[in-house]
Design a protein around this motif. Structure first.
Motif, PDB file in Angstrom:
ATOM      1  N   THR A 250       0.854  -1.172   0.000  1.00 29.54           N
ATOM      2  CA  THR A 250       0.000   0.000   0.000  1.00 29.54           C
ATOM      3  C   THR A 250       0.902   1.237   0.000  1.00 29.54           C
ATOM      4  OG1 THR A 250      -1.877   1.049   1.114  1.00 29.54           O
ATOM      5  CG2 THR A 250      -0.167   0.084   2.520  1.00 29.54           C
ATOM      6  N   ASP A 251       0.306   2.441  -0.015  1.00 27.05           N
ATOM      7  CA  ASP A 251       1.145   3.643  -0.056  1.00 27.05           C
ATOM      8  C   ASP A 251       2.038   3.770   1.177  1.00 27.05           C
ATOM      9  OD1 ASP A 251       0.288   4.419  -2.515  1.00 27.05           O
ATOM     10  OD2 ASP A 251      -1.123   5.925  -1.806  1.00 27.05           O
ATOM     11  N   ALA A 252       1.525   3.332   2.322  1.00 28.14           N
ATOM     12  CA  ALA A 252       2.300   3.383   3.561  1.00 28.14           C
ATOM     13  C   ALA A 252       1.651   2.457   4.574  1.00 28.14           C
ATOM     14  CB  ALA A 252       2.362   4.805   4.118  1.00 28.14           C
ATOM     15  N   GLY A 253       2.469   1.708   5.296  1.00 24.95           N
ATOM     16  CA  GLY A 253       1.934   0.843   6.339  1.00 24.95           C
ATOM     17  C   GLY A 253       1.635  -0.565   5.858  1.00 24.95           C
ATOM     18  N   THR A 254       0.704  -1.212   6.541  1.00 29.42           N
ATOM     19  CA  THR A 254       0.406  -2.622   6.297  1.00 29.42           C
ATOM     20  C   THR A 254      -0.779  -2.795   5.357  1.00 29.42           C
ATOM     21  OG1 THR A 254       1.255  -3.221   8.484  1.00 29.42           O
ATOM     22  CG2 THR A 254      -0.189  -4.812   7.412  1.00 29.42           C
ATOM     23  N   PRO A 255      -0.594  -3.472   4.210  1.00 35.22           N
ATOM     24  CA  PRO A 255      -1.718  -3.692   3.298  1.00 35.22           C
ATOM     25  C   PRO A 255      -2.805  -4.556   3.926  1.00 35.22           C
ATOM     26  CG  PRO A 255       0.392  -4.184   2.245  1.00 35.22           C
ATOM     27  CD  PRO A 255       0.662  -4.027   3.713  1.00 35.22           C
ATOM     28  N   ALA A 256      -4.014  -4.455   3.367  1.00 33.39           N
ATOM     29  CA  ALA A 256      -5.181  -5.260   3.763  1.00 33.39           C
ATOM     30  C   ALA A 256      -5.800  -4.807   5.079  1.00 33.39           C
ATOM     31  CB  ALA A 256      -4.836  -6.754   3.829  1.00 33.39           C
ATOM     32  N   ILE A 257      -5.314  -3.711   5.661  1.00 31.81           N
ATOM     33  CA  ILE A 257      -5.936  -3.124   6.844  1.00 31.81           C
ATOM     34  C   ILE A 257      -6.592  -1.829   6.402  1.00 31.81           C
ATOM     35  CG2 ILE A 257      -5.601  -2.179   9.164  1.00 31.81           C
ATOM     36  CD1 ILE A 257      -5.097  -5.166   8.985  1.00 31.81           C
ATOM     37  N   SER A 258      -7.945  -1.802   6.383  1.00 31.29           N
ATOM     38  CA  SER A 258      -8.684  -0.660   5.850  1.00 31.29           C
ATOM     39  C   SER A 258      -8.168  -0.333   4.448  1.00 31.29           C
ATOM     40  CB  SER A 258      -8.540   0.564   6.778  1.00 31.29           C
ATOM     41  OG  SER A 258      -9.438   1.592   6.417  1.00 31.29           O
ATOM     42  N   ASP A 259      -8.070  -1.367   3.621  1.00 30.45           N
ATOM     43  CA  ASP A 259      -7.340  -1.280   2.359  1.00 30.45           C
ATOM     44  C   ASP A 259      -7.881  -2.371   1.432  1.00 30.45           C
ATOM     45  OD1 ASP A 259      -4.605  -0.517   0.918  1.00 30.45           O
ATOM     46  OD2 ASP A 259      -4.702  -2.715   0.987  1.00 30.45           O
ATOM     47  N   PRO A 260      -7.958  -2.115   0.107  1.00 28.50           N
ATOM     48  CA  PRO A 260      -8.493  -3.119  -0.816  1.00 28.50           C
ATOM     49  C   PRO A 260      -7.686  -4.404  -0.889  1.00 28.50           C
ATOM     50  CG  PRO A 260      -7.536  -1.275  -2.019  1.00 28.50           C
ATOM     51  CD  PRO A 260      -7.628  -0.861  -0.590  1.00 28.50           C
ATOM     52  N   GLY A 261      -6.477  -4.407  -0.332  1.00 33.46           N
ATOM     53  CA  GLY A 261      -5.706  -5.641  -0.260  1.00 33.46           C
ATOM     54  C   GLY A 261      -6.458  -6.749   0.456  1.00 33.46           C
ATOM     55  N   GLU A 262      -7.393  -6.360   1.307  1.00 34.46           N
ATOM     56  CA  GLU A 262      -8.234  -7.333   2.011  1.00 34.46           C
ATOM     57  C   GLU A 262      -8.915  -8.279   1.016  1.00 34.46           C
ATOM     58  OE1 GLU A 262     -12.356  -7.204   4.725  1.00 34.46           O
ATOM     59  OE2 GLU A 262     -11.379  -5.360   4.051  1.00 34.46           O
TER      60      GLU A 262
END
Length: 286
Positions: free
Chosen positions: A91-103
């Motif tokens: 993601t742009d910054a931080g952990t993907p899939a947390i409040s993020d479409p990576g989920e």
């Protein structure tokens, strides 16, 4: 030295890779190895990821994966993984899939039996919690509140009863309205911590009440993205918010408020519009 047993990049695997939220030094050795070794990287914004890779002295094949293309792009990524390629999701910054479409991509891979593993690292929610000076043994991550309407009111009403510390994200241009809505829902005396520019040179952590935060930002324009940490309801506050509109009005009338002011106070307590509390109280009476 890397342990080949733990760090070998496997084909057909999705790697969920946490990246720094501000300070480049927070990137892990394992994350660098994965980013430099996978077949391709799926990035929320390829421009931002190119900057990160450039700073790390890396190059890689990038594809775009974000909220607006996640269905089509997710299928293409899953197909490449099924064919034996490896992919790092960032993601742009931080952990993907947390409040993020990576989920959704992780879920798609899980459904299709595609291996997924996580490369842990920076996470804005956890960083803000550790800086908040509020209780952290139990907490809830809410991400962004619904923008408006009934869904937003219902979420705020739920949060008014939440006993655990809860965490929100907010953009600067929406910060004051969100703080105002929170104050109406949970009470302006509720303690909060507002965190911005975390891990960066201009890191700012403001610990205060909701009312104090509203006053401050009405006089000082919000800047940057915010993580807001809010203390949970006390037993007394939670008990009050279990009241029906008519019970809440009666509570404030018994405390000495005129009926009109009691309706206003009940609406604030319950996180509901005044006219909705008034109508509900009439319906309860009937």
């Amino acid at each position: 030295m890397y342990s080949e047993e733990k760090n070998k990049i496997e084909g057909g695997t999705l790697y969920v890779v946490a990246t720094p939220i501000g300070n480049l030094s927070d990137i892990s050795e394992r994350a660098v190895k994965v980013l430099s070794s996978v077949s391709f990287i799926a990035a929320e914004d390829t421009r931002n990821t190119l900057k990160l890779l450039g700073a790390l002295g890396l190059s890689a094949s990038l594809v775009s994966y974000h909220e607006h293309n996640r269905v089509e792009a997710g299928e293409k990524i899953a197909a490449r993984l099924a064919a034996g390629e490896s992919c790092a999701l960032v993601t742009d910054a931080g952990t993907p899939a947390i409040s993020d479409p990576g989920e959704q991509l992780v879920a798609l891979c899980a459904q299709r039996g595609i291996p997924v593993t996580s490369i842990p690292g920076a996470c804005a929610c956890i960083t803000a919690l550790t800086l908040s000076a509020l209780p952290t043994s139990r907490f809830v991550f809410e991400g962004f509140l619904p923008v408006k309407g009934k869904e937003r009111r219902e979420r705020l009403s739920e949060l008014s009863k939440e006993k655990r510390t809860f965490v929100l994200h907010e953009a600067p241009h929406k910060l004051i309205s969100t703080l105002t809505d929170l104050a109406e829902a949970v009470g302006g005396e509720r303690r909060i911590a507002l965190c911005r520019e975390m891990t960066k040179l201009n890191e700012e952590i403001r610990r205060c009440t909701l009312d104090e935060a509203i006053t401050y930002y009405e006089n000082n324009a919000p800047r940057g993205e915010y993580v807001i940490v809010i203390e949970g309801a006390s037993e007394q506050q939670e008990t009050k918010t279990d009241m029906s509109p008519s019970e809440a009005i009666d509570y404030y009338v018994a405390a000495g408020l005129p009926k009109k002011e009691a309706i206003k106070a009940a609406a604030k307590l319950l996180g509901l519009p005044k006219n909705e509390v008034y109508r509900a109280s009439i319906e309860d009476f009937n």
